[in-house]
Design a protein around this motif. Structure first.
Motif, PDB file in Angstrom:
ATOM      1  N   ALA A   8      18.871   1.358  12.927  1.00 58.39           N
ATOM      2  CA  ALA A   8      18.294   1.471  11.605  1.00 58.39           C
ATOM      3  C   ALA A   8      16.836   0.910  11.578  1.00 58.39           C
ATOM      4  O   ALA A   8      15.822   1.533  11.117  1.00 58.39           O
ATOM      5  N   GLU A   9      16.656   0.066  12.468  1.00 61.78           N
ATOM      6  CA  GLU A   9      14.956  -0.703  12.644  1.00 61.78           C
ATOM      7  C   GLU A   9      14.184   0.361  13.390  1.00 61.78           C
ATOM      8  O   GLU A   9      12.925   0.447  12.820  1.00 61.78           O
ATOM      9  N   GLU A  10      14.830   1.025  14.222  1.00 56.43           N
ATOM     10  CA  GLU A  10      13.947   2.112  14.817  1.00 56.43           C
ATOM     11  C   GLU A  10      13.574   3.341  14.009  1.00 56.43           C
ATOM     12  O   GLU A  10      12.349   3.743  14.172  1.00 56.43           O
ATOM     13  N   LYS A  50       0.992  -1.262   0.124  1.00 56.75           N
ATOM     14  CA  LYS A  50       0.001  -0.003  -0.027  1.00 56.75           C
ATOM     15  C   LYS A  50       0.921   1.247  -0.076  1.00 56.75           C
ATOM     16  O   LYS A  50       0.467   2.203   0.491  1.00 56.75           O
ATOM     17  N   GLY A  51       2.180   1.236  -0.539  1.00 53.77           N
ATOM     18  CA  GLY A  51       2.740   2.370  -0.878  1.00 53.77           C
ATOM     19  C   GLY A  51       3.830   2.736   0.413  1.00 53.77           C
ATOM     20  O   GLY A  51       4.370   3.862   0.213  1.00 53.77           O
ATOM     21  N   ARG A  52       3.707   1.897   1.454  1.00 54.64           N
ATOM     22  CA  ARG A  52       4.573   2.178   2.792  1.00 54.64           C
ATOM     23  C   ARG A  52       6.076   1.858   2.288  1.00 54.64           C
ATOM     24  O   ARG A  52       6.498   1.326   1.608  1.00 54.64           O
ATOM     25  N   PRO A  53       7.012   3.104   2.861  1.00 55.27           N
ATOM     26  CA  PRO A  53       8.141   2.947   2.390  1.00 55.27           C
ATOM     27  C   PRO A  53       8.854   1.615   2.603  1.00 55.27           C
ATOM     28  O   PRO A  53       8.442   0.871   3.662  1.00 55.27           O
ATOM     29  N   ARG A  54      10.029   1.467   2.368  1.00 54.32           N
ATOM     30  CA  ARG A  54      10.906   0.312   2.570  1.00 54.32           C
ATOM     31  C   ARG A  54      12.301   0.989   2.872  1.00 54.32           C
ATOM     32  O   ARG A  54      12.439   2.024   2.393  1.00 54.32           O
ATOM     33  N   VAL A  55      13.121   0.320   3.997  1.00 56.46           N
ATOM     34  CA  VAL A  55      14.249   0.922   4.170  1.00 56.46           C
ATOM     35  C   VAL A  55      15.399  -0.045   3.752  1.00 56.46           C
ATOM     36  O   VAL A  55      15.268  -1.216   4.026  1.00 56.46           O
ATOM     37  N   GLU A  56      16.537   0.463   3.102  1.00 55.92           N
ATOM     38  CA  GLU A  56      17.607  -0.430   2.779  1.00 55.92           C
ATOM     39  C   GLU A  56      18.845  -0.174   3.517  1.00 55.92           C
ATOM     40  O   GLU A  56      19.057   1.239   3.568  1.00 55.92           O
ATOM     41  N   VAL A  57      19.388  -1.053   4.004  1.00 55.17           N
ATOM     42  CA  VAL A  57      20.621  -0.549   4.895  1.00 55.17           C
ATOM     43  C   VAL A  57      21.688  -1.105   3.946  1.00 55.17           C
ATOM     44  O   VAL A  57      21.807  -2.067   3.419  1.00 55.17           O
ATOM     45  N   GLU A  58      22.693  -0.425   4.119  1.00 57.58           N
ATOM     46  CA  GLU A  58      23.801  -0.463   3.166  1.00 57.58           C
ATOM     47  C   GLU A  58      25.187  -0.278   3.826  1.00 57.58           C
ATOM     48  O   GLU A  58      25.436   0.538   4.741  1.00 57.58           O
ATOM     49  N   SER A  59      26.488  -0.863   3.332  1.00 55.56           N
ATOM     50  CA  SER A  59      27.587  -0.557   3.774  1.00 55.56           C
ATOM     51  C   SER A  59      27.979  -0.472   5.368  1.00 55.56           C
ATOM     52  O   SER A  59      28.168   0.337   6.132  1.00 55.56           O
ATOM     53  N   ALA A  93       7.823   2.069   7.911  1.00 55.76           N
ATOM     54  CA  ALA A  93       8.295   1.353   6.843  1.00 55.76           C
ATOM     55  C   ALA A  93       7.766   0.019   6.928  1.00 55.76           C
ATOM     56  O   ALA A  93       7.296  -0.636   7.979  1.00 55.76           O
ATOM     57  N   CYS A  94       7.496  -0.790   5.891  1.00 53.96           N
ATOM     58  CA  CYS A  94       7.018  -2.133   5.741  1.00 53.96           C
ATOM     59  C   CYS A  94       8.016  -3.150   5.803  1.00 53.96           C
ATOM     60  O   CYS A  94       7.813  -4.296   6.481  1.00 53.96           O
ATOM     61  N   MET A  95       9.399  -2.886   5.593  1.00 58.89           N
ATOM     62  CA  MET A  95      10.433  -3.850   5.909  1.00 58.89           C
ATOM     63  C   MET A  95      12.089  -3.075   5.764  1.00 58.89           C
ATOM     64  O   MET A  95      12.105  -1.677   5.442  1.00 58.89           O
ATOM     65  N   VAL A  96      12.792  -3.720   6.363  1.00 60.83           N
ATOM     66  CA  VAL A  96      14.059  -3.211   6.102  1.00 60.83           C
ATOM     67  C   VAL A  96      14.922  -4.513   5.470  1.00 60.83           C
ATOM     68  O   VAL A  96      14.737  -5.697   5.644  1.00 60.83           O
TER      69      VAL A  96
END
Length: 158
Positions: free
Chosen positions: A114-116, A85-94, A123-126
């Motif tokens: 990052a999860e906090e 439903k358009g919820r953002p997702r978070v990507e963790v890198e490096s 966000a719907c996921m990390v």
């Protein structure tokens, strides 16, 4: 055996004064695909840090010990999409922890941080990727509850 005592660590957004230590940490942990392709001087990374720090869709954080030394770093990216439903997702890198600090809980603190952030923006996921050479990192992410749900592909342009 890893030290079970979590050090006193604070996590904050990276500043220009942290750049040298960030570059040292990420280059020390570089997988073979990056070795020999990085710049020789940490100052050459200043435009990248500025761009990342000023971008609304990304941030870079450092983990600092009591002596204000950078002992870890990670980047976080906020992605838009239609799914969920358009919820953002978070990507963790490096995600990198200074070699002498691994096993002390620094990586876990950064991932919790990052999860906090992800929860605060609903966000719907990390999600994250990890180079296939980094088996220790894979086990770390599995212990934190991440599922190895996808195959990833990259095409290097450098």
């Amino acid at each position: 055996m890893a030290n079970q005592e979590t050090p006193r660590i604070r996590i904050e957004k990276a500043q220009t004064s942290h750049l040298r230590e960030i570059v040292e940490i990420i280059n020390a942990g570089a997988a073979s695909v990056r070795r020999g392709k990085e710049f020789s001087s940490w100052q050459e990374y200043a435009p990248a840090l500025e761009a990342l720090s000023s971008a609304p869709e990304a941030d870079i954080y450092v983990a600092l010990n009591e002596q204000d030394e950078v002992v870890g770093t990670y980047q976080i990216h906020f992605l838009k999409g239609i799914a969920y439903k358009g919820r953002p997702r978070v990507e963790v890198e490096s995600v990198h922890v200074r070699a002498d600090q691994r096993g002390n809980g620094v990586g876990r603190l950064m991932m919790d941080h990052a999860e906090e952030i992800a929860r605060k923006i609903d966000a719907c996921m990390v999600q994250l990727t990890s180079n296939k050479e980094r088996e220790g990192s894979h086990n770390f992410y599995l212990r934190l509850g991440y599922d190895q749900s996808h195959l990833g592909y990259k095409k290097m342009l450098v």
